[in-house]
Every structure is written in structure tokens, then in C-alpha cells.
Design a protein around this motif. Structure first.
Motif, PDB file in Angstrom:
ATOM      1  N   ILE A 193       4.774  -5.141 -12.853  1.00 38.30           N
ATOM      2  CA  ILE A 193       4.317  -5.958 -11.724  1.00 38.30           C
ATOM      3  C   ILE A 193       5.059  -7.288 -11.703  1.00 38.30           C
ATOM      4  O   ILE A 193       5.372  -7.822 -10.634  1.00 38.30           O
ATOM      5  N   ASP A 194       5.358  -7.834 -12.877  1.00 40.07           N
ATOM      6  CA  ASP A 194       6.149  -9.072 -12.921  1.00 40.07           C
ATOM      7  C   ASP A 194       7.490  -8.873 -12.219  1.00 40.07           C
ATOM      8  O   ASP A 194       7.963  -9.766 -11.494  1.00 40.07           O
ATOM      9  N   ASP A 195       8.130  -7.716 -12.452  1.00 42.19           N
ATOM     10  CA  ASP A 195       9.403  -7.414 -11.779  1.00 42.19           C
ATOM     11  C   ASP A 195       9.214  -7.373 -10.267  1.00 42.19           C
ATOM     12  O   ASP A 195      10.044  -7.896  -9.502  1.00 42.19           O
ATOM     13  N   ASP A 196       8.120  -6.733  -9.828  1.00 42.29           N
ATOM     14  CA  ASP A 196       7.856  -6.632  -8.396  1.00 42.29           C
ATOM     15  C   ASP A 196       7.652  -8.008  -7.778  1.00 42.29           C
ATOM     16  O   ASP A 196       8.189  -8.310  -6.700  1.00 42.29           O
ATOM     17  N   VAL A 197       6.881  -8.846  -8.440  1.00 38.07           N
ATOM     18  CA  VAL A 197       6.620 -10.192  -7.925  1.00 38.07           C
ATOM     19  C   VAL A 197       7.924 -10.978  -7.815  1.00 38.07           C
ATOM     20  O   VAL A 197       8.174 -11.653  -6.801  1.00 38.07           O
ATOM     21  N   ALA A 198       8.763 -10.868  -8.821  1.00 37.57           N
ATOM     22  CA  ALA A 198      10.033 -11.598  -8.800  1.00 37.57           C
ATOM     23  C   ALA A 198      10.927 -11.118  -7.665  1.00 37.57           C
ATOM     24  O   ALA A 198      11.603 -11.918  -6.995  1.00 37.57           O
ATOM     25  N   ARG A 199      10.947  -9.816  -7.431  1.00 37.11           N
ATOM     26  CA  ARG A 199      11.783  -9.253  -6.363  1.00 37.11           C
ATOM     27  C   ARG A 199      11.271  -9.682  -4.988  1.00 37.11           C
ATOM     28  O   ARG A 199      12.048 -10.090  -4.121  1.00 37.11           O
TER      29      ARG A 199
END
Length: 327
Positions: free
Chosen positions: A114-120
């Protein structure tokens, strides 16, 4: 009327198109393009789909190739598509979608967090500015708990909607209740195009928006019937088609898509090759509503291997037999 198999395959070609970036787990998109009396059309169900599911796609192939569809407008607005890439790669990718003011961002990619998704999503919002429409698409890969957590974290980026955050209609209905007040609408994709009853999600109150794809629903004619019966805003999207299939989607979007939304039909920008010298690429945030003319040299350049060509032709034969038996 289903044409006989010989007529269907009289001018058929299997291609393997290279993609610029991995998407849906693939780097090469295989498709079969063929010419009917009304023009070029496409049969391209994903390779993992069984014959029963692929049957609707073949109905769509026939509908576009054997039926004259009048364009309802000259062009339709389209969104940029952002795969599960690193945030630093987002600005360069968006340059392939000139003029687009909507972006669909892939989330919940296996192997990411989810951290990756938020950053993207944050990178997309920074690059496109506060006035852009940003959507996320999870392809049904979250359960309800993970979807709630993810959408709570993504909501501050002012999402237009979250596409297929969970797999099943009951999960989508539960999620809508759980995130009531969050300001994130739910869109259904797989729950429409892969369902035996594409209207079940609307009747269950499990979505705010339907994402509709021409081939999987049996073509323009059948998809328009679904849209008319749904009673919900509809967005027309692609199934990673060649420009031939994108043309089918563009005709549908021009005729039946809800105003105020961008269609998910800008995906020719994801390919490093196509079957036409005049592909349906986004220009000023839009693509033309037209049938493309296939180029013989490009068919030869991107021809699938003999083994893959035989696989596709055998598949068409089996699926055609299913449709013929049902008539």
C-alpha cells in the motif's frame, strides 16, 4: 448472424505486440485481427480465459466486423494509464498521453505494498495537478479489510473512483457501506465483464460507476444494451486492445458513455508496435472515433510465431463451434 468459420478466418492474422512496460503481468500482447464486410475487427481475449468466456469476445468481433456502426462523434476523451511503476518514472510516462487530464493508476499489484500505491498516486497527483481526475484500479486484488485501509490512505488524493477494489459483488457492496462518508466512489469492471449477469452489480447497489468493455460484453450492440439497463454512469475502457479493438471501444464510448468521464481507450500508448501506421494514440487528450486500416508490413513485422498462430486459430475454431451450437 454468425459467419461460417472459413469466412471468419479468410483474412485473419495473429500478432504479438511488444509493450513499453509490463502490464497485467505481460510484456507482449497477442491478438487476432481479421477483416469482415464492415472493416477490420479484433478477437483478443486474454490467453488464460477459457473458451466459454472467450465466446462473448468473438460475438464482439463479429458485431464490429459484420455490422456498420455510425460514429456518434469525431473523438472521445481518454485517460492516461499508469502501471505499477516507480514514482520517479511517472512524469516520463505521462508524457505519452499529451493533453490527458485523467489518469488511471494501477494499485494492488502483486509484490507491492500500500505504501507503494500511495507513493505512485501521489506522484501522479503532483505531476497532473489538483484539477486532474485520478482513478485507481485494483483488479479485484484486495479483500474488504485491505481495501478499506488502502482507500482511507488514498482518499486524500481526491480520487474520481476506485475500480474493482474487491473481487466479488458482495465484497463491493460491503465495502461501499464501510467507506460511506470517505468520498470515494466504487466502480465495477470485472464484476461486469466477467459476470454471467453483467447487471447483477448494479442491482445489488455494489457500485457507483460501471466500467464497460466492448469485446467482453459481446460487442457494441450488446454493450449498449447493458449500459442502457444499468442506470449508472458508465465509462468505456479497453482490454489492452490493438488499435483495431480500440476503434471498437471508441465507437461505443461516443454512442453511450456518460458525459464528464474520460474513456480508458488511450492504451495504444503502452505499445511499442501496432498493426496500423495511424494508431489511435491520444492527441490533446482524445482519440478519434474511426476504424483503422491495418498495414500489411506491420502484420508481417509483428506476426506471432507459427506455434502461437496455430494456438489462436484453434481457439477461434473451438469458440466459433460453441457459438454455432448455441444458435
Amino acid at each position: 448472424m454468425l459467419p461460417d468459420l472459413a469466412e471468419l478466418l479468410s483474412d485473419a492474422h495473429v500478432v504479438a505486440l511488444p509493450m513499453r512496460v509490463r502490464f497485467r503481468g505481460i510484456t507482449t500482447r497477442e491478438a487476432l485481427v481479421l477483416r469482415g464486410p464492415a472493416g477490420w475487427t479484433e478477437f483478443s481475449p486474454f490467453v488464460e480465459y477459457d473458451d466459454a468466456e472467450a465466446a462473448a469476445w468473438l460475438r464482439g468481433t463479429v458485431d464490429f466486423g459484420w455490422t456498420e456502426h455510425a460514429p456518434a462523434s469525431d473523438s472521445v476523451p481518454v485517460n492516461a494509464t499508469v502501471p505499477a511503476i516507480a514514482p520517479d518514472d511517472v512524469p516520463a510516462l505521462l508524457e505519452r498521453y499529451p493533453g490527458c487530464t485523467t489518469a488511471k493508476v494501477k494499485v494492488a499489484e502483486p509484490g507491492t505494498t500500500i505504501d507503494d500505491d500511495v507513493a505512485r498516486v501521489a506522484a501522479v497527483r503532483r505531476a497532473m495537478g489538483p484539477s486532474a481526475a485520478v482513478r485507481v484500479d485494483a483488479n479485484g486484488l484486495w479483500d474488504v479489510e485491505h481495501a478499506v485501509e488502502a482507500l482511507e490512505r488514498l482518499a486524500p488524493f481526491d480520487l474520481q473512483y476506485a475500480e474493482q477494489p474487491c473481487r466479488t459483488v458482495p465484497e463491493l457492496a460491503e465495502l461501499r457501506v464501510r467507506i460511506d462518508g470517505l468520498g470515494v466512489r466504487i466502480a465495477a469492471d470485472e464484476s461486469v465483464r466477467k459476470a454471467s449477469d453483467p447487471l447483477a452489480v448494479a442491482r445489488a447497489g455494489a457500485a457507483d460507476v460501471l466500467v464497460v468493455k466492448a469485446q467482453p460484453l459481446g460487442g457494441i450492440t450488446a454493450a449498449r444494451e447493458v449500459i442502457a439497463a444499468a442506470g449508472l454512469p458508465c465509462v468505456v475502457s479497453s482490454a489492452l486492445d490493438t488499435s483495431v479493438g480500440l476503434g471498437m471501444g471508441a465507437f461505443l464510448a461516443a454512442a453511450a458513455m456518460s458525459p464528464g468521464y474520460a474513456a480508458g481507450l488511450g492504451t495504444a500508448a503502452m505499445f511499442a508496435g501496432d498493426v496500423t501506421t495511424d494508431p489511435l494514440l491520444p492527441v490533446e487528450g482524445r482519440i478519434d472515433v474511426r476504424r483503422v486500416q491495418v498495414d500489411a508490413a506491420l502484420l508481417e513485422r509483428h506476426a506471432a510465431s507459427p506455434e502461437r498462430t496455430a494456438w489462436w486459430l484453434e481457439r477461434v475454431s473451438r469458440v466459433h463451434a460453441l457459438l454455432a451450437a448455441a444458435e
